[in-house]
Design an enzyme around this catalytic site. Sequence first.
Site, PDB file in Angstrom:
ATOM      1  N   ASP A  21      73.762  11.739  14.706  1.00 29.69           N
ATOM      2  CA  ASP A  21      72.915  11.726  15.885  1.00 29.69           C
ATOM      3  C   ASP A  21      71.473  11.744  15.413  1.00 29.69           C
ATOM      4  OD1 ASP A  21      72.195  12.049  18.682  1.00 29.69           O
ATOM      5  OD2 ASP A  21      74.171  12.980  18.927  1.00 29.69           O
TER       6      ASP A  21
ATOM      7  N   ASP B  90      69.416   9.205  20.138  1.00 28.05           N
ATOM      8  CA  ASP B  90      69.208   9.979  21.362  1.00 28.05           C
ATOM      9  C   ASP B  90      68.000   9.460  22.162  1.00 28.05           C
ATOM     10  OD1 ASP B  90      70.122  12.566  22.662  1.00 28.05           O
ATOM     11  OD2 ASP B  90      67.986  13.025  22.426  1.00 28.05           O
TER      12      ASP B  90
ATOM     13  N   GLU C 177      71.113   5.396  22.804  1.00 25.41           N
ATOM     14  CA  GLU C 177      71.321   5.996  24.128  1.00 25.41           C
ATOM     15  C   GLU C 177      70.118   5.660  24.996  1.00 25.41           C
ATOM     16  OE1 GLU C 177      72.041  10.242  26.386  1.00 25.41           O
ATOM     17  OE2 GLU C 177      70.414   9.949  24.983  1.00 25.41           O
TER      18      GLU C 177
ATOM     19  N   HIS D  89      79.202  14.524  25.662  1.00 25.57           N
ATOM     20  CA  HIS D  89      78.893  15.949  25.803  1.00 25.57           C
ATOM     21  C   HIS D  89      77.970  16.249  26.976  1.00 25.57           C
ATOM     22  CE1 HIS D  89      75.612  14.068  23.796  1.00 25.57           C
ATOM     23  NE2 HIS D  89      74.864  15.134  23.975  1.00 25.57           N
ATOM     24  N   ASP D  90      77.505  15.212  27.686  1.00 25.24           N
ATOM     25  CA  ASP D  90      76.632  15.414  28.854  1.00 25.24           C
ATOM     26  C   ASP D  90      77.343  15.150  30.175  1.00 25.24           C
ATOM     27  OD1 ASP D  90      74.436  15.850  27.144  1.00 25.24           O
ATOM     28  OD2 ASP D  90      73.848  13.734  27.176  1.00 25.24           O
TER      29      ASP D  90
HETATM   30  O1  TEU Z   1      70.604  13.066  26.833  1.00 27.51           O
HETATM   31  C1  TEU Z   1      69.724  12.285  27.562  1.00 27.51           C
HETATM   32  C2  TEU Z   1      69.773  12.453  29.001  1.00 27.51           C
HETATM   33  O2  TEU Z   1      69.147  11.722  29.736  1.00 27.51           O
HETATM   34  C3  TEU Z   1      70.520  13.611  29.506  1.00 27.51           C
HETATM   35  O3  TEU Z   1      69.516  14.414  29.981  1.00 27.51           O
HETATM   36  C4  TEU Z   1      71.537  13.282  30.530  1.00 27.51           C
HETATM   37  O4  TEU Z   1      71.169  12.191  31.314  1.00 27.51           O
HETATM   38  C5  TEU Z   1      71.720  14.429  31.429  1.00 27.51           C
HETATM   39  O5  TEU Z   1      71.789  15.572  30.653  1.00 27.51           O
HETATM   40  C6  TEU Z   1      72.988  14.285  32.213  1.00 27.51           C
HETATM   41  O6  TEU Z   1      73.212  15.465  32.911  1.00 27.51           O
HETATM   42  C7  TEU Z   1      70.371  13.249  25.483  1.00 27.51           C
HETATM   43  C8  TEU Z   1      71.461  14.112  24.893  1.00 27.51           C
HETATM   44  O7  TEU Z   1      72.682  13.427  24.995  1.00 27.51           O
HETATM   45  C9  TEU Z   1      71.466  15.433  25.598  1.00 27.51           C
HETATM   46  O8  TEU Z   1      72.517  16.258  25.191  1.00 27.51           O
HETATM   47  C10 TEU Z   1      70.142  16.097  25.302  1.00 27.51           C
HETATM   48  O9  TEU Z   1      70.052  17.292  26.029  1.00 27.51           O
HETATM   49  C11 TEU Z   1      68.965  15.212  25.655  1.00 27.51           C
HETATM   50  O10 TEU Z   1      69.122  13.865  25.236  1.00 27.51           O
HETATM   51  C12 TEU Z   1      67.733  15.716  24.963  1.00 27.51           C
HETATM   52  O11 TEU Z   1      67.841  15.530  23.590  1.00 27.51           O
END
Ligand code: TEU
Length: 562
Positions: free
Chosen positions: A98, A206, A264, A336-337
């Site tokens: 990542d 990210d 992403e 994970h989100d």
């Molecule tokens: O996520 C990017 C992002 O836009 C997230 O905020 C997501 O859309 C949202 O959490 C959905 O509920 C990335 C990573 O995957 C995330 O885990 C990190 O918190 C974020 O960037 C900041 O690095």
Amino acid sequence: MTDSWWKKSVVYQIYPRSFADSDGDGMGDLRGIIAHLDHLAELGVDVLWLSPVYPSPQDDNGYDISDYQDIEPLFGDLATFDELLSGAHARGMKIIMDLVVNHSSDEHPWFVESRSSKDSPKRDWYWWRPARDGMQPGAPGAEPTNWGSVFGGSSWEFDEKTGEYYLHLFSRKQPDLNWENPAVRQAVYDMMRWWLDRGVDGFRMDVINMISKDVSLPDGRLNAGSAYADGSAAFIGGPRLHEFLQEMHREVFEGRDGLLTVGEMPGVTVDEAILHTDPDRHEVDMVFQFDHVWVDRGPDPWRLLPLQLTQLKAILGRWQAGLAEAGWNSLYWNNHDQPRVVSRYGDDSPAHRVASAKMLGTVLHLHRGTPYVYQGEELGMTNYPFGGIGDFRDIEALGQYRQAVELEGRTPEEVLTVLRARGRDNARTPMQWDDSPNGGFTTGTPWLPVNPNHREINAKAQRADPDSVFHYYRRLIELRKTEPAVAGGDFTMLLPDDERLYAFTRRLGGTELLVIGNFSGVEAHAPIDGWDGAELVLTNLDEAPKDLTLAPWQAVIYRRSV
Ligand code: TEU
């Protein structure tokens, strides 16, 4: 990167804190991953994507990095990392890291130096701005712009010492790096080369479509009822994004083969994604778009919308058509989100959980693109039964709850209803390895509780059961290797107006596949002609459908020669 081996590959995402704990501290670690490499090899995945394992204060579970070239002590050390890498390589699996470089941790030495004084040589490595014209620095409303942070509150933090504010699109412990500064970019490229030299096979990048900002930092539009504005027009797909990605490609990836890059990109459009992933433009191999996971999200963030299948099909169909000629899709339901897909777009009740998990896997993996499996998805893991706000650990859930309840007058119950269904902690409860008290995840106290359903839903039981979700995913992954139309065929959506059935064909040369998934708990007939006598390749239920009439949550794949 002239070869595109990744078109035939499946990627598995590991969230290290929640995968497997080897030392009883309640937190997953690298040695835990090493101990389970055979599970991944048996599943048949080709690439492992590790969520961040670098030293971090863990404000956002590692997405706040304080040292890009080491391993978080909670997870292990570089020697253990090398062992993991060679263990994966020995089993024919690659590892991608990542890459979190839109922001660093506020505890990274770069930021510590940047904040030390206005004259610091690293001042310009981050986004520092004075208070709004005519306002008292630090006073309410004096922030340089009206933007809200993704995790609630303003996206600006006032720094007493120098009397200025720094930008953080995410938490205040995640200051945004200033990509306008060439020294920042070179430092990032250096670090990336260092990991590639060590043997890693690429990067998941990210929020990489936020690295270029409109340097005038204009105010955003304020929606009724929200405390802060959405500033994303100024930093999603910003003016220099393509330039930065092409420079990164030149500096880091040129002349290296066998790598995978995936960016992403929340809010990316199909047209932009074509430009990002067209191999001739040398940016990234594929992007993560968000349209299909925002389909059940309306204008009001605190109201749940049910899934409308016709919309989901319109979205994914548009992405399939858009990237048919140039570029390439990534395919995912979970990460994970995101909440667990079987609880979100399927049915996690005992009667339908297994069937709907397999149906969702079938539909996803048979699209054109590279599928991603998030840990536990191959078991049909579900959302967690969260109670009150005290059950949540995620900085996003806690920050958004605070803003909604304290500043915007929402009731705790309406906010909790949405967090329970959509909160990121649903994905982050520990991996369910067996039916022992902590699901085989840890011998200590897990940092987030294990879902009580681990007694029924766990890897050990599923590996022993040929009808399990695990073995079904294994067969799906295997099909990609044995049937060339899965990776290479073109895609045609069928029945776009059907609210229950998701149907499409894939065609490569003289072979055509028909894929149908029933996204409902009732029987449904697919009015599609010409498939009598076609070979049934795979279905998720004991009985094959008759005349294309699918049982609740049934999925089928047929093959014919054309
Ligand atoms: O996520 C990017 C992002 O836009 C997230 O905020 C997501 O859309 C949202 O959490 C959905 O509920 C990335 C990573 O995957 C995330 O885990 C990190 O918190 C974020 O960037 C900041 O690095």
